[in-house]
Design a protein around this motif. Sequence first.
Motif, short mmCIF file in Angstrom:
data_model
loop_
_atom_site.label_atom_id
_atom_site.label_comp_id
_atom_site.label_asym_id
_atom_site.label_seq_id
_atom_site.Cartn_x
_atom_site.Cartn_y
_atom_site.Cartn_z
N VAL A 14 -7.26 -5.92 -25.88
CA VAL A 14 -6.49 -5.97 -27.13
C VAL A 14 -6.98 -7.16 -27.93
CG1 VAL A 14 -4.19 -6.15 -28.14
CG2 VAL A 14 -4.47 -5.00 -25.94
N ARG A 15 -7.38 -6.90 -29.18
CA ARG A 15 -7.81 -7.99 -30.05
C ARG A 15 -6.88 -8.07 -31.24
NH1 ARG A 15 -12.94 -5.70 -28.66
NH2 ARG A 15 -14.20 -7.18 -27.49
N GLY A 21 -1.26 -19.37 -40.64
CA GLY A 21 0.11 -19.88 -40.64
C GLY A 21 1.05 -19.13 -39.70
N SER A 22 0.58 -18.06 -39.08
CA SER A 22 1.43 -17.25 -38.19
C SER A 22 1.13 -17.47 -36.71
CB SER A 22 1.25 -15.76 -38.52
OG SER A 22 1.63 -15.48 -39.84
N GLU A 23 0.29 -18.45 -36.40
CA GLU A 23 -0.15 -18.66 -35.02
C GLU A 23 1.01 -18.97 -34.06
OE1 GLU A 23 -3.47 -19.57 -37.84
OE2 GLU A 23 -1.39 -20.27 -37.68
N ALA A 24 1.92 -19.85 -34.46
CA ALA A 24 3.04 -20.22 -33.58
C ALA A 24 3.95 -19.02 -33.33
CB ALA A 24 3.83 -21.39 -34.18
N LEU A 90 2.27 -10.35 -38.56
CA LEU A 90 1.49 -11.51 -38.12
C LEU A 90 0.00 -11.22 -38.01
CD1 LEU A 90 3.83 -12.56 -35.14
CD2 LEU A 90 3.97 -13.33 -37.52
N LEU A 91 -0.36 -9.93 -37.98
CA LEU A 91 -1.73 -9.51 -37.70
C LEU A 91 -2.51 -9.29 -38.98
CD1 LEU A 91 -1.01 -6.93 -34.85
CD2 LEU A 91 -1.42 -9.39 -34.65
#
Length: 188
Positions: A14-15, A21-24, A90-91
């Motif tokens: 899965v990639r 800004g959505s990493e957390a 987020l993706l």
Amino acid sequence: MPDELTREVVTLLVRHRIRAGSEAAYEAWLRRTITTARGYPGHLGIDVMRGHEAGLALFTCVLRFASTGQLQDWLDSTERRALIAEAEPLLADGDRIEVQDEREFWFTPQAPDAPQPPRWKQACVTFLVILPLSLLVPLLWQPAFARLPWLGSYLGSNLVITASIVLLVVYLFMPRATRLFAGWLNAR
């Protein structure tokens, strides 16, 4: 239910590229998703590799299941569908999945179109993992071989030592080593 010796191992790759800004938020989502996946029958483990692609954080998750049917149960589950729907904002480019029927692949490129690392680099990392184990594992088994002469026989000791090294390499050290050396392996 399939016999333990004839089970196939199927790998789901899965990639996810994460919007800036959505990493957390993605990391929190990923922890919940990993916990959920671990509860599914046939789940054999997961490795997460972090990297970057086109200036965005890239998470490559390698999930292993004991059979194609069990993997399909996870893919079709309402829990996974709800989790993916939750992660969509987020993706950067959706949920990219790929199913592999190989048991293991340590040197998977992070980007779908990226080439595999050169074989000489793969050989170097593999050597660095196996050499210390080939020196240490026989020493660790010596007390058992001294107490149990039948286990210390030529065939018995070689079977035990080889099985120990293979299991340690496959399940413990190679996934960590490839994450540790990912930058060097994937450098152009």
